[in-house]
Design a protein around this motif. Structure first.
Motif, mmCIF file in Angstrom:
data_model
loop_
_atom_site.group_PDB
_atom_site.id
_atom_site.type_symbol
_atom_site.label_atom_id
_atom_site.label_comp_id
_atom_site.label_asym_id
_atom_site.label_seq_id
_atom_site.Cartn_x
_atom_site.Cartn_y
_atom_site.Cartn_z
ATOM 1 N N ARG A 65 73.978 63.416 68.824
ATOM 2 C CA ARG A 65 73.761 62.229 68.022
ATOM 3 C C ARG A 65 74.775 62.715 66.443
ATOM 4 N NH1 ARG A 65 68.111 63.122 65.107
ATOM 5 N NH2 ARG A 65 68.514 65.449 66.704
ATOM 6 N N ARG A 66 75.880 63.362 66.786
ATOM 7 C CA ARG A 66 76.771 64.246 65.695
ATOM 8 C C ARG A 66 78.151 63.980 66.432
ATOM 9 N NH1 ARG A 66 77.158 69.233 65.223
ATOM 10 N NH2 ARG A 66 75.908 69.861 66.458
ATOM 11 N N ALA A 67 78.715 63.016 66.175
ATOM 12 C CA ALA A 67 79.905 62.192 66.499
ATOM 13 C C ALA A 67 80.379 63.471 66.803
ATOM 14 C CB ALA A 67 80.531 61.684 66.323
ATOM 15 N N SER A 68 80.916 64.096 66.766
ATOM 16 C CA SER A 68 82.109 65.179 66.514
ATOM 17 C C SER A 68 81.674 66.802 67.656
ATOM 18 C CB SER A 68 82.518 66.439 65.731
ATOM 19 O OG SER A 68 80.944 66.895 64.773
ATOM 20 N N SER A 69 80.571 66.701 68.106
ATOM 21 C CA SER A 69 80.277 67.803 69.175
ATOM 22 C C SER A 69 80.046 66.370 70.506
ATOM 23 C CB SER A 69 78.826 68.598 68.998
ATOM 24 O OG SER A 69 77.761 67.998 68.454
ATOM 25 N N ALA A 70 79.720 65.160 70.598
ATOM 26 C CA ALA A 70 79.322 64.046 71.466
ATOM 27 C C ALA A 70 80.858 64.737 72.560
ATOM 28 C CB ALA A 70 79.150 62.883 70.699
ATOM 29 N N GLY A 71 80.333 64.732 73.693
ATOM 30 C CA GLY A 71 81.313 64.571 74.971
ATOM 31 C C GLY A 71 81.089 63.343 75.817
ATOM 32 N N ILE A 72 81.568 63.045 76.924
ATOM 33 C CA ILE A 72 81.692 61.516 77.305
ATOM 34 C C ILE A 72 81.540 62.420 79.154
ATOM 35 C CG2 ILE A 72 82.868 60.182 76.158
ATOM 36 C CD1 ILE A 72 85.133 61.146 78.214
ATOM 37 N N TYR A 73 80.717 64.171 79.359
ATOM 38 C CA TYR A 73 81.050 64.530 80.622
ATOM 39 C C TYR A 73 79.525 63.185 81.681
ATOM 40 C CZ TYR A 73 79.187 67.586 84.190
ATOM 41 O OH TYR A 73 78.938 68.078 85.410
ATOM 42 N N THR A 74 78.599 63.202 80.882
ATOM 43 C CA THR A 74 77.729 61.885 81.719
ATOM 44 C C THR A 74 78.653 60.854 82.160
ATOM 45 O OG1 THR A 74 76.363 61.281 79.723
ATOM 46 C CG2 THR A 74 75.760 63.434 81.016
ATOM 47 N N VAL B 97 72.043 60.033 78.480
ATOM 48 C CA VAL B 97 71.784 60.603 78.935
ATOM 49 C C VAL B 97 71.885 62.445 78.678
ATOM 50 C CG1 VAL B 97 71.661 61.128 81.578
ATOM 51 C CG2 VAL B 97 71.917 58.708 80.884
ATOM 52 N N PRO B 98 71.125 62.908 79.027
ATOM 53 C CA PRO B 98 71.063 64.635 78.703
ATOM 54 C C PRO B 98 71.942 64.972 79.393
ATOM 55 C CG PRO B 98 68.714 63.697 78.745
ATOM 56 C CD PRO B 98 69.600 62.566 78.841
ATOM 57 N N PHE B 99 71.276 64.871 80.914
ATOM 58 C CA PHE B 99 72.204 65.216 81.823
ATOM 59 C C PHE B 99 72.643 64.574 82.836
ATOM 60 C CE2 PHE B 99 68.012 67.043 81.077
ATOM 61 C CZ PHE B 99 68.334 68.974 80.517
ATOM 62 N N ALA B 100 74.395 65.087 83.348
ATOM 63 C CA ALA B 100 75.067 64.666 84.589
ATOM 64 C C ALA B 100 74.496 64.446 85.642
ATOM 65 C CB ALA B 100 76.153 65.715 84.675
ATOM 66 N N PRO B 101 74.090 63.000 85.898
ATOM 67 C CA PRO B 101 73.495 62.742 87.073
ATOM 68 C C PRO B 101 73.512 63.859 88.832
ATOM 69 C CG PRO B 101 74.546 61.059 86.892
ATOM 70 C CD PRO B 101 74.886 62.525 86.360
ATOM 71 N N THR B 102 73.085 63.877 89.697
ATOM 72 C CA THR B 102 73.141 64.865 90.694
ATOM 73 C C THR B 102 72.978 64.242 92.398
ATOM 74 O OG1 THR B 102 71.052 65.557 90.061
ATOM 75 C CG2 THR B 102 72.710 66.908 89.501
ATOM 76 N N THR B 103 71.585 63.495 91.927
ATOM 77 C CA THR B 103 71.236 62.831 92.711
ATOM 78 C C THR B 103 71.461 61.266 92.833
ATOM 79 O OG1 THR B 103 69.240 62.123 92.605
ATOM 80 C CG2 THR B 103 69.595 63.996 93.390
ATOM 81 N N PRO B 104 71.961 60.221 93.730
ATOM 82 C CA PRO B 104 71.652 59.145 93.851
ATOM 83 C C PRO B 104 70.398 58.647 92.726
ATOM 84 C CG PRO B 104 72.496 59.451 95.482
ATOM 85 C CD PRO B 104 71.575 60.669 95.446
#
Lengths: 285, 254
Positions: free
Chosen positions: A55-64, A221-228
């Motif tokens: 929710r905080r822009a400065s710590s948000a990333g685009i990993y997911t 989405v709090p986690f990167a997907p691991t299965t389809p």
């Protein structure tokens, strides 16, 4: 002024007009790119690429988001490649020129023009609801596969058509069956063109947000997907989400994400251009 | 006395492209291990006729035949005939050299690979033998892995002949095999035809009457879809029995 003077001026005038037309698109794109680069390039660092959304822009990333985009890219390719090439081979090599074949052809061309959001609605009904896949990567990839199938079919058919009759005749005359001729001659000779078409279609697919939003891909989405079958988000959705926030810092995040997305599509297009050039050099009939 | 079985025979053959009557009631019998030349003006049906012997016309929509084509006495348009088997028996060389965009070696063994032959020694041996038969071996033996598209036109055409020979056909159909080649390459092809007729039955379509005179034992003259005259080449060129033949070979039309 003589007549030939006037002709010369007209010539010049049209040349300038032509240059103007060519440049206008490029200039707009360049301005856009520079603007984005100024806004976003400073935001791109290892943390930005590897952080989860926040929710905080400065710590948000685009990993997911980029993980989702890569998943979608690969799954869509795996689904759309065999279906598109299979359909194109059938239409080009097997189907007789009947009214039904004509009807199919016209409609495939029509499908290429259907807005992507309509495909999203189709995907929502068939994949998400009927097949109960939910807002999963698989549902998203299937939807995008439908979206790019017409493009793949059309470009594959063009590549297949470009293989000269004489090569097929040579193969048949040595006792080859239809499938042997397709597998040993037609597909290898047209492979570069087919691949080019598929890559261009995929680069369109990774830029789509609308159909994926419709089928329920989430912005958070709090986690990167691991299965389809996992839920997912993709870069365009993340960008859309950030640009609709009021805070300036999120706009900067969006600019950073746009740069990453553009890098992916430019890379894909670059591969397509490379393949086309190599194909042109390799095969001259 | 049993009836003589010819290598190739057509009995009252009619062929149509849609409504167009391309071949009209053709009767011909061709001897084994002889060269027969088909001559005639453009559009007379000679190429169409040639292509009925390995059924290459099957691909053309609206094409159909009536009557019989016999190979060693068997009707090749019979439903029981498998077209791919027929084409292993009846090889073909086309007007424009059409090598595959593969290596020289892969071009020659293509027909064998289609039959599922994978044995390296067999492929190697067949490739060498076929290239030798096609008088190309000495020119390419050090570059078998080079692309066939890098060869000259004349070499490409001999490669196409080698490719056809590799699957051991008994008949070789040649559709103006030298018309796209320079005179020296043409001479090589003609020499080759002379050599090959010891083992193969050859049918050659040609626009060049001197060529027909040089390479063939028999000549058939076609005109407007009809077989006008078929006899020993020497006889046909020196004393044609039909005035149309005479007009054509003396250059009054065509």
């Amino acid at each position: 002024m003589t007549n030939s003077d006037i002709n010369r001026y007209k010539d010049k005038a049209f040349q300038i007009f032509g240059i103007f037309c060519t440049l206008i698109g490029l200039v707009v794109l360049a301005v856009f790119l520079i603007d984005i680069a100024i806004d976003g390039i400073s935001r791109i660092d290892w943390d930005f690429l590897t952080s989860l959304p926040s929710r905080r822009a400065s710590s948000a990333g685009i990993y997911t988001a980029w993980a989702g985009t890569l998943w979608i890219l690969v799954l869509t390719a795996v689904i759309a490649f065999p279906l598109g090439v299979g359909a194109a081979v059938y239409l080009e090599e097997y189907s007789r020129k009947t009214k039904l074949a004509n009807f199919l052809e016209i409609n495939i061309a029509n499908l290429a023009g259907v807005p992507s959001i309509i495909y999203g609605l189709l995907g929502l009904e068939i994949f998400v609801r009927q097949m109960r896949l939910g807002g999963s990567l698989l549902a998203g990839a299937l939807t995008l596969s439908l979206l790019i199938l017409p493009i793949i079919i059309v470009t594959t058919r063009e590549s297949i058509k470009a293989v000269p009759r004489s090569v097929r005749d040579g193969s048949y005359a040595l006792g080859a069956s239809k499938w042997q001729t397709i597998w040993n001659q037609v597909l290898p000779a047209s492979f570069g063109g087919i691949l080019t078409g598929i890559i261009l279609a995929l680069s369109r697919a990774v830029g789509e947000a609308a159909p994926l939003i419709v089928i329920g891909a989430l912005a958070y989405v709090p986690f990167a997907p691991t299965t389809p079958l996992d839920e997912f988000t993709v870069l365009p959705i993340q960008i859309f989400n950030w640009t609709s926030r009021p805070q300036e810092a999120f706009l900067t995040n969006a600019a950073g994400a746009i740069i990453v997305l553009l890098c992916i599509t430019f890379l894909l297009n670059g591969i397509a251009v490379y393949l086309r050039l190599r194909q042109q050099k390799k095969v001259k009939w | 006395m049993s009836k003589k079985v010819y290598k190739l025979e057509a009995k009252n053959l009619n062929a149509y492209y849609g409504n167009f009557h391309a071949l009209k009631g053709i009767d011909i019998a061709m001897e084994e291990k002889a060269v027969t030349a088909f001559i005639g003006p453009s559009g007379c049906g000679k190429s169409t006729f040639l292509r009925t012997f390995n059924r290459m016309n099957d691909f053309i929509e609206g094409f159909r035949t009536e009557g019989d084509i016999l190979l060693d006495g068997r009707d090749i348009y019979d439903k029981k005939i498998r077209v791919d088997e027929l084409r292993k028996e009846v090889g073909m060389v086309f007007q424009k050299p059409n090598p595959f965009p593969k290596s020289i070696f892969e071009n020659v063994v293509y027909g064998l690979r289609l039959q599922g032959i994978k044995n390296k020694a067999v492929l190697q041996e067949t490739a060498e033998k076929s290239l030798q038969r096609a008088a190309l071996w000495s020119e390419v033996k050090d570059n078998l892995n080079k692309s066939a598209l890098a060869l000259s036109g004349g070499q490409q055409q001999r490669l196409c002949i080698a490719r056809a020979l590799a699957i051991s056909p008994s008949v070789l159909l040649m559709d103006e095999p030298a018309s796209a080649l320079d005179p020296i390459s043409t001479a090589k092809i003609e020499e080759l035809i002379h050599e090959l007729k010891n083992d193969y039955t050859i049918v050659i379509v040609t626009h060049n009457m001197q060529q027909a005179g040089r390479v063939s034992d028999y000549t058939a003259f076609f005109y407007m879809g009809e077989l006008v005259e078929h006899s020993k080449t020497k006889a046909l060129f020196t004393s044609p029995s039909d005035t149309r033949t005479q007009n054509y070979i003396t250059g009054r039309f065509g």
